[in-house]
Design a protein around this motif. Structure first.
Motif, PDB file in Angstrom:
ATOM      1  N   GLY A 135      -0.131  -2.377   8.765  1.00  0.00           N
ATOM      2  CA  GLY A 135      -0.868  -1.196   8.328  1.00  0.00           C
ATOM      3  C   GLY A 135      -2.063  -1.462   7.436  1.00  0.00           C
ATOM      4  N   ILE A 136      -2.266  -2.693   7.014  1.00  0.00           N
ATOM      5  CA  ILE A 136      -3.396  -2.996   6.129  1.00  0.00           C
ATOM      6  C   ILE A 136      -4.690  -2.921   6.939  1.00  0.00           C
ATOM      7  CG2 ILE A 136      -4.399  -4.669   4.533  1.00  0.00           C
ATOM      8  CD1 ILE A 136      -1.632  -6.034   4.423  1.00  0.00           C
ATOM      9  N   PRO A 137      -5.656  -2.109   6.499  1.00  0.00           N
ATOM     10  CA  PRO A 137      -6.887  -1.991   7.305  1.00  0.00           C
ATOM     11  C   PRO A 137      -7.821  -3.185   7.093  1.00  0.00           C
ATOM     12  CG  PRO A 137      -6.974  -0.464   5.446  1.00  0.00           C
ATOM     13  CD  PRO A 137      -5.613  -1.130   5.392  1.00  0.00           C
ATOM     14  N   LEU A 273      -3.738 -13.391  -7.351  1.00  0.00           N
ATOM     15  CA  LEU A 273      -3.052 -12.174  -6.939  1.00  0.00           C
ATOM     16  C   LEU A 273      -2.132 -12.438  -5.735  1.00  0.00           C
ATOM     17  CD1 LEU A 273      -3.128  -9.414  -8.202  1.00  0.00           C
ATOM     18  CD2 LEU A 273      -4.926  -8.758  -6.596  1.00  0.00           C
ATOM     19  N   SER A 276       1.443 -13.132  -6.338  1.00  0.00           N
ATOM     20  CA  SER A 276       2.306 -12.015  -6.731  1.00  0.00           C
ATOM     21  C   SER A 276       2.701 -11.134  -5.542  1.00  0.00           C
ATOM     22  CB  SER A 276       1.603 -11.152  -7.782  1.00  0.00           C
ATOM     23  OG  SER A 276       1.354 -11.903  -8.950  1.00  0.00           O
ATOM     24  N   VAL A 277       2.406 -11.582  -4.341  1.00  0.00           N
ATOM     25  CA  VAL A 277       2.773 -10.816  -3.140  1.00  0.00           C
ATOM     26  C   VAL A 277       4.129 -11.317  -2.657  1.00  0.00           C
ATOM     27  CG1 VAL A 277       2.148 -10.325  -0.747  1.00  0.00           C
ATOM     28  CG2 VAL A 277       0.387 -10.354  -2.542  1.00  0.00           C
ATOM     29  N   LYS A 281       5.991  -8.221   2.321  1.00  0.00           N
ATOM     30  CA  LYS A 281       4.629  -7.704   2.279  1.00  0.00           C
ATOM     31  C   LYS A 281       3.597  -8.752   2.704  1.00  0.00           C
ATOM     32  CE  LYS A 281       5.013  -3.397   0.731  1.00  0.00           C
ATOM     33  NZ  LYS A 281       6.472  -3.187   0.832  1.00  0.00           N
ATOM     34  N   LEU A 295      -9.208  -8.484  -2.007  1.00  0.00           N
ATOM     35  CA  LEU A 295      -7.855  -8.651  -1.462  1.00  0.00           C
ATOM     36  C   LEU A 295      -7.333  -7.332  -0.918  1.00  0.00           C
ATOM     37  CD1 LEU A 295      -4.932 -10.770  -2.596  1.00  0.00           C
ATOM     38  CD2 LEU A 295      -4.548  -8.300  -2.557  1.00  0.00           C
ATOM     39  N   TYR A 296      -6.570  -7.434   0.163  1.00  0.00           N
ATOM     40  CA  TYR A 296      -6.018  -6.279   0.871  1.00  0.00           C
ATOM     41  C   TYR A 296      -4.522  -6.507   1.026  1.00  0.00           C
ATOM     42  CZ  TYR A 296     -10.928  -6.401   1.527  1.00  0.00           C
ATOM     43  OH  TYR A 296     -12.270  -6.472   1.251  1.00  0.00           O
ATOM     44  N   TYR A 297      -3.736  -5.533   0.611  1.00  0.00           N
ATOM     45  CA  TYR A 297      -2.287  -5.706   0.497  1.00  0.00           C
ATOM     46  C   TYR A 297      -1.537  -4.551   1.136  1.00  0.00           C
ATOM     47  CZ  TYR A 297       2.184  -5.159  -2.014  1.00  0.00           C
ATOM     48  OH  TYR A 297       3.498  -4.962  -2.342  1.00  0.00           O
ATOM     49  N   GLY A 298      -0.405  -4.826   1.739  1.00  0.00           N
ATOM     50  CA  GLY A 298       0.420  -3.748   2.257  1.00  0.00           C
ATOM     51  C   GLY A 298       1.520  -4.276   3.163  1.00  0.00           C
ATOM     52  N   GLU A 304       6.255   2.539  11.225  1.00  0.00           N
ATOM     53  CA  GLU A 304       5.168   3.439  10.827  1.00  0.00           C
ATOM     54  C   GLU A 304       3.983   2.732  10.169  1.00  0.00           C
ATOM     55  OE1 GLU A 304       5.876   7.273   9.380  1.00  0.00           O
ATOM     56  OE2 GLU A 304       7.119   7.790  11.098  1.00  0.00           O
ATOM     57  N   PRO A 305       4.191   1.654   9.393  1.00  0.00           N
ATOM     58  CA  PRO A 305       2.998   0.933   8.918  1.00  0.00           C
ATOM     59  C   PRO A 305       2.125   0.453  10.080  1.00  0.00           C
ATOM     60  CG  PRO A 305       4.886   0.278   7.617  1.00  0.00           C
ATOM     61  CD  PRO A 305       5.414   1.137   8.749  1.00  0.00           C
ATOM     62  N   SER A 308       0.372   3.294  11.637  1.00  0.00           N
ATOM     63  CA  SER A 308      -0.761   3.738  10.832  1.00  0.00           C
ATOM     64  C   SER A 308      -2.054   3.091  11.324  1.00  0.00           C
ATOM     65  CB  SER A 308      -0.502   3.382   9.354  1.00  0.00           C
ATOM     66  OG  SER A 308      -1.640   3.623   8.558  1.00  0.00           O
TER      67      SER A 308
END
Lengths: 440, 440
Positions: A135-137, A273, A276-277, A281, A295-298, A304-305, A308
């Motif tokens: 789901g991360i764009p 950062l 810390s993931v 995720k 940075l892009y996180y999700g 559903e992710p 999305s």
């Protein structure tokens, strides 16, 4: 102004297909307000029903190729996964002039060049946001949001299974096999975990990200892939003592000699950062020449992710469906890529430059450290830290080395020589180290 | 197929204007390959030259309104900042049928509704990615990348100066005034720091994010704003002991009663990714119903990071310049917003629900804790943790309270009653606490 609905055919009603069906249905009103027109499910192609989806009133067929040929479908959503049937389905849809949205990273990484060429010739969209990091764009961010930049490097945690295993190994001091078995029991890992833990899935995604970042054709066959199965609880602990955390990263860098394209376990400083993931995720760090580090996180997977991202692609298709093809965002971010651009070759692994963590078991005799240091020195490898532990297993002493940046070829020679020393027992463990700072 | 260049007029050649000029010039070739057409600087409107920019051969005028009326300009880039002149400039450009790109958060937050209405009537684009969080493509991510989702909440570190101050207060145990003075000396804070440390700048950005997230008109005047000047080194330390870190957050949540829209210091659990965002960097966490939690991180200010966002907007304009207006992404993500949508009112602050950290100084007498606990209990506020420290300042004892979630109105009453107790000295410090977990 009222626009005609966009008519979607969903092929595959498993985890992601079911999620897509449900998101499109549940949020239909908001989605129509965003797109300026309704996005309707015209047909579903699936062999089996999904108990989570109410398909009452929907045209459901068991023949997915019927969807690809259905003249009432504007966009085919390929969510069956795998290579060959998916490829044939997507090519059939393109032949019939349909736009395609897919979550299939393997398909795009391996057959993307030919798919994009066919789509280009037909003037249709092929969108694949869901193929990388769920789901991360991140495709949209790289392809559009960072479009002002020359991308310098990117590094991502792009396989949730691997990150789940490494997170639990670290938090609980457990062994790889132990956590893998647990992940399998919980459904986070497949019964055959090869794709995830050997880095193949991550290499598919990295291949796609690199093409978009640098404007080069997809070259999955040139990606270097190394898994996490050989990481021990001791490595995790040693890394921690040195201020690092081990992550399974996909890394691609632009260098003077071409592009690095590699998936392997990596020590990164704890304060990044990315360090810390945790858990399943995903996150991708991207360095651009203008923007600096981002940075892009999700969530990198899940019904559903992933849906999305599929629906975000459908929104883009809905907006661009009547746009002339040359005004659309190019498949791989830059125009002209589908014809091939070899100006940035993928570098062979032995030419990459990075720092290294080495762990070796030495016989507890005077002069061993000096012999080890001499071998590194002769290969031009300088040492940042060296730690000799107390003897274990009788007379064997673990030695941990952290080197400065050097060429992989030199490190290969160092390891060959170290392993041939009579003082060194067994193979040398080598884990690459990346500072991921703004200079690199 | 060769498309005509897009002709840009840059107004303002200060920090961001200069950065935009340089990025467009330096990366012109890549940008043209991405857009499918060149993006050329046709004119610059600026009173002063920028020593970092080589404007040789560029038409430079001191009259920015000349740019707004220039028939050879397709897109006006407003980088002069401020309210009134910027508003007049943008409205003039729109009147003359030009698309507008701006980095001006104050302008959009305060005058955005009228600007979008005028732009809608003229069928032109107004793009403002750079107005929120500098180079982070968060507007694009929210407006397009997460378009499948009903956004449930978002929370962001969207002022770099404030985050710089809080980071150094925590890392070095220093006082607010002390770090602020240093930030001013280093150029990270303005000589008049009000906009940054009082949360006004963050409220501008939050207002914009909330409109895009939920599809409501811009309502800056309804945002609650509280600064960080009253945070003490002791609060930072107490938060740390309790497992929290204090960040200055912009928070907007969708609730049954409407939208929360608030900027204030906030305790967040250390393990949240936002808690690891340090120094001048920005990050925005967004929770969608389908995608779950996501986060976007990067530089929130600076010449080239902000330019990165400005140029990304220019790429979008280049692609959409010939697209019919109703196919473009709506200004505030949803069609119909410019006409107003009151279905989701902004809630008054006393109706929000959150947890609280309270710090009070009590006279060291038996029964004080009981009286404090009774007041909370009578207002229906339940206590998660209570810490009574050793006496300081003669007979005064600091008491730290962490409450469960409760309504702000009840907390106001609690504080009123606590402050009227003879046993309590001075005002009660209140900092809101957000778990930022997936359930909230």
């Amino acid at each position: 102004m009222t626009l005609k609905p966009v008519r979607v055919g969903i092929c595959g009603l498993g985890t992601v297909g079911g999620g897509t069906f449900n998101v499109l249905t549940r949020n239909a009103e908001d989605i129509a307000r965003r797109a300026g027109r309704p996005i309707v499910i015209e047909q579903v192609g699936a062999r089996r029903a999904n108990p989570d989806c109410d398909t009452t009133g929907i045209n459901v067929t068991e023949d997915i190729f019927e969807v690809a040929r259905n003249p009432d479908i504007d966009v085919l959503v390929e969510l069956i996964g795998g290579y060959d049937v998916a490829r044939e389905l997507v090519m059939t849809a393109i032949e019939h002039g349909k736009h395609v949205v897919t979550a299939n990273k393997a398909l795009i990484a391996v057959y993307g060049n030919e798919i994009f060429q066919a789509a280009h010739d037909k003037g249709v969209i092929v969108a694949f946001e869901a193929a990388v990091a769920g789901g991360i764009p991140v495709i949209k961010s790289l392809r559009e949001g960072l479009g002002a930049n020359r991308i310098q490097w990117l590094a991502g945690i792009i396989n949730g299974t691997g990150n789940y295993i490494l997170t639990h190994m670290r938090d609980e001091g457990r062994a790889f096999e132990d956590v893998l078995a647990e992940a399998q029991a919980l459904g986070y890992a497949e019964s055959d975990p090869t794709f995830d833990v050997e880095g193949i899935d991550a290499a598919h995604k990295l291949t796609i990200l690199a093409s978009i970042a640098y404007g080069v054709p997809l070259q999955f066959d040139k990606a270097y892939t190394e898994g996490i199965a050989r990481i021990t609880a001791d490595d995790v602990e040693q890394a921690d003592n040195l201020g690092y955390i081990i992550k399974h990263l996909g890394i691609s860098k632009r260098t003077d000699k071409g592009l690095e394209l590699r998936v392997h376990p990596t020590l990164i400083p704890k304060e990044r950062l990315l360090a810390s993931v945790h858990g399943v995720k995903n996150a991708i760090a991207v360095m651009g020449d203008a923007v600096g580090p981002t940075l892009y996180y999700g969530a990198g997977a899940g019904a559903e992710p992933t849906a999305s991202a599929v629906v975000a692609d459908l929104l883009d298709v809905a907006r661009d469906i009547t746009t002339a093809h040359h005004y659309r965002v190019p498949y791989l971010a830059f125009s002209g890529i589908v014809e091939g651009d070899e100006s940035l070759p993928i570098m062979p692994m032995e030419d990459i430059v990075t720092a290294y963590y080495l762990r070796l078991l030495a016989v507890d005799r005077p002069g061993v450290l000096a012999r080890v240091a001499t071998i590194l020195s002769e290969q031009g490898v300088s040492i940042e830290a060296i730690i000799q532990k107390e003897a274990i297993e009788g007379e064997l002493v673990p030695i941990i080395l952290l080197t400065h940046r050097t060429r992989e070829k030199n490190m290969n020679e160092v390891i060959r020589q170290l392993e041939s020393l009579a003082d060194i027992a067994g193979p040398v463990t080598r884990i690459r180290v990346e500072s991921l700072d703004e200079q690199e």
